[in-house]
Design a protein around this motif. Structure first.
Motif, mmCIF file in Angstrom:
data_model
loop_
_atom_site.group_PDB
_atom_site.id
_atom_site.type_symbol
_atom_site.label_atom_id
_atom_site.label_comp_id
_atom_site.label_asym_id
_atom_site.label_seq_id
_atom_site.Cartn_x
_atom_site.Cartn_y
_atom_site.Cartn_z
ATOM 1 N N TYR A 1 0.827 -1.202 0.000
ATOM 2 C CA TYR A 1 0.000 0.000 0.000
ATOM 3 C C TYR A 1 0.866 1.258 0.000
ATOM 4 C CZ TYR A 1 -4.741 -1.873 0.693
ATOM 5 O OH TYR A 1 -5.963 -2.453 0.536
ATOM 6 N N VAL A 2 1.869 1.284 0.846
ATOM 7 C CA VAL A 2 2.750 2.455 0.923
ATOM 8 C C VAL A 2 3.464 2.654 -0.417
ATOM 9 C CG1 VAL A 2 4.866 3.345 1.994
ATOM 10 C CG2 VAL A 2 3.063 2.377 3.423
ATOM 11 N N ASP A 3 3.983 1.577 -0.982
ATOM 12 C CA ASP A 3 4.693 1.677 -2.263
ATOM 13 C C ASP A 3 3.784 2.166 -3.388
ATOM 14 O OD1 ASP A 3 6.982 0.823 -1.005
ATOM 15 O OD2 ASP A 3 6.832 -1.252 -1.734
ATOM 16 N N ALA B 1 17.094 8.646 -7.200
ATOM 17 C CA ALA B 1 18.212 8.486 -6.262
ATOM 18 C C ALA B 1 19.452 9.202 -6.789
ATOM 19 C CB ALA B 1 18.500 7.002 -6.033
ATOM 20 N N ALA B 2 19.724 9.066 -8.072
ATOM 21 C CA ALA B 2 20.893 9.736 -8.669
ATOM 22 C C ALA B 2 20.724 11.255 -8.633
ATOM 23 C CB ALA B 2 21.104 9.249 -10.109
ATOM 24 N N THR B 3 19.513 11.724 -8.892
ATOM 25 C CA THR B 3 19.248 13.165 -8.844
ATOM 26 C C THR B 3 19.425 13.682 -7.420
ATOM 27 O OG1 THR B 3 17.732 13.012 -10.711
ATOM 28 C CG2 THR B 3 17.517 14.952 -9.299
ATOM 29 N N GLY B 4 18.911 12.945 -6.454
ATOM 30 C CA GLY B 4 19.079 13.333 -5.049
ATOM 31 C C GLY B 4 20.540 13.404 -4.659
ATOM 32 N N GLN C 1 18.941 8.869 0.051
ATOM 33 C CA GLN C 1 18.574 7.637 -0.657
ATOM 34 C C GLN C 1 17.351 6.981 -0.015
ATOM 35 O OE1 GLN C 1 20.477 5.930 -3.203
ATOM 36 N NE2 GLN C 1 19.240 4.087 -3.220
ATOM 37 N N VAL C 2 17.369 6.845 1.301
ATOM 38 C CA VAL C 2 16.261 6.171 1.977
ATOM 39 C C VAL C 2 14.980 6.997 1.883
ATOM 40 C CG1 VAL C 2 16.519 6.956 4.382
ATOM 41 C CG2 VAL C 2 15.787 4.646 3.917
ATOM 42 N N GLN C 3 15.090 8.309 1.946
ATOM 43 C CA GLN C 3 13.900 9.153 1.811
ATOM 44 C C GLN C 3 13.285 9.038 0.422
ATOM 45 O OE1 GLN C 3 13.637 13.207 3.410
ATOM 46 N NE2 GLN C 3 15.748 12.905 4.099
ATOM 47 N N LEU C 4 14.139 8.844 -0.589
ATOM 48 C CA LEU C 4 13.651 8.796 -1.960
ATOM 49 C C LEU C 4 13.209 7.408 -2.399
ATOM 50 C CD1 LEU C 4 16.236 11.181 -3.647
ATOM 51 C CD2 LEU C 4 13.862 11.672 -3.006
ATOM 52 N N THR C 5 13.645 6.380 -1.701
ATOM 53 C CA THR C 5 13.315 5.024 -2.137
ATOM 54 C C THR C 5 12.309 4.323 -1.238
ATOM 55 O OG1 THR C 5 15.249 4.138 -0.973
ATOM 56 C CG2 THR C 5 15.532 4.694 -3.311
ATOM 57 N N ASP C 6 12.039 4.855 -0.051
ATOM 58 C CA ASP C 6 11.080 4.223 0.854
ATOM 59 C C ASP C 6 10.065 5.265 1.292
ATOM 60 O OD1 ASP C 6 9.643 2.986 2.892
ATOM 61 O OD2 ASP C 6 11.382 1.854 3.586
ATOM 62 N N ALA C 7 8.872 5.178 0.717
ATOM 63 C CA ALA C 7 7.829 6.180 0.994
ATOM 64 C C ALA C 7 7.339 6.154 2.432
ATOM 65 C CB ALA C 7 6.655 5.964 0.042
ATOM 66 N N ALA C 8 7.653 5.119 3.192
ATOM 67 C CA ALA C 8 7.231 5.067 4.594
ATOM 68 C C ALA C 8 8.122 5.917 5.487
ATOM 69 C CB ALA C 8 7.241 3.614 5.095
#
Length: 190
Positions: A24-26, A173-176, A95-102
């Motif tokens: 659901y989060v994803d 992730a690369a942009t971040g 990275q974690v903020q951009l790849t894990d919406a939770a």
């Protein structure tokens, strides 16, 4: 804190509920416990027994990423180069903020539903403070830069990347990372 292990059926239910919540989060769906129960093929009471609030379920979904970030911060503290250690930790945070919406809503929440979440957030912020202090002591970064300043700037980077929803996850992730590199180049002391 010691907890009694779950019975096998209860453990399977817990895993199904968390996997459904992860999906659901994803997918950007709200975590409504009744909907999660239906999708996980469990009773509503079962979901509420494990997770009394949607926030508790969201924090459980975010916990592995927060644990990884805390471990990254601990490894960074062992680095002999304070600048690289801070840079790599901040890159991991982006990275974690951009790849894990939770993670973003859990980090932004003023209060936590689970004690474990508070412990993880405290570990991350405590290590981050020490990494920044080491960079300050080494003269590697502007001495006027505070933890709060850097936290706000990291949130700004995540927001700037998220403004472009068409970017693929790897591009995000690369942009971040690129935005972080530009920011830190400006903050680094020669």
């Amino acid at each position: 804190m010691t907890t009694t292990p779950l019975r096998k059926d209860a453990a399977r239910n817990w895993e199904r509920i968390v996997a459904t919540a992860r999906r659901y989060v994803d997918e950007g769906k709200p975590l409504q416990l009744n909907d999660v129960a239906r999708a996980a093929a469990t009773g509503v009471a079962t979901v509420y027994r494990h997770f009394p609030t949607p926030e508790a379920l969201l924090e459980t979904v975010a916990a592995p990423a927060l644990e990884e970030l805390a471990e990254h911060a601990e490894r960074a503290l062992a680095s002999a180069d304070p600048w690289s250690a801070l840079h790599e930790f901040l890159a991991a945070g982006i990275q974690v903020q951009l790849t894990d919406a939770a993670v973003r809503p859990v980090l932004a929440a003023a209060t936590d539903a689970l004690e474990r979440t508070t412990e993880l957030k405290d570990r991350v912020t405590g290590r981050f403070g020490r990494l920044l202090a080491h960079a300050h002591a080494a003269g590697a970064i502007d001495p006027g830069l505070s933890e709060a300043d850097l936290t706000s700037l990291m949130c700004g980077i995540a927001y700037a990347v998220n403004v472009h929803p068409a970017l693929a996850a790897t591009d995000r992730a690369a942009t971040g990372r690129r935005y972080l590199d530009v920011l830190l180049t400006g903050l680094r002391r020669p």
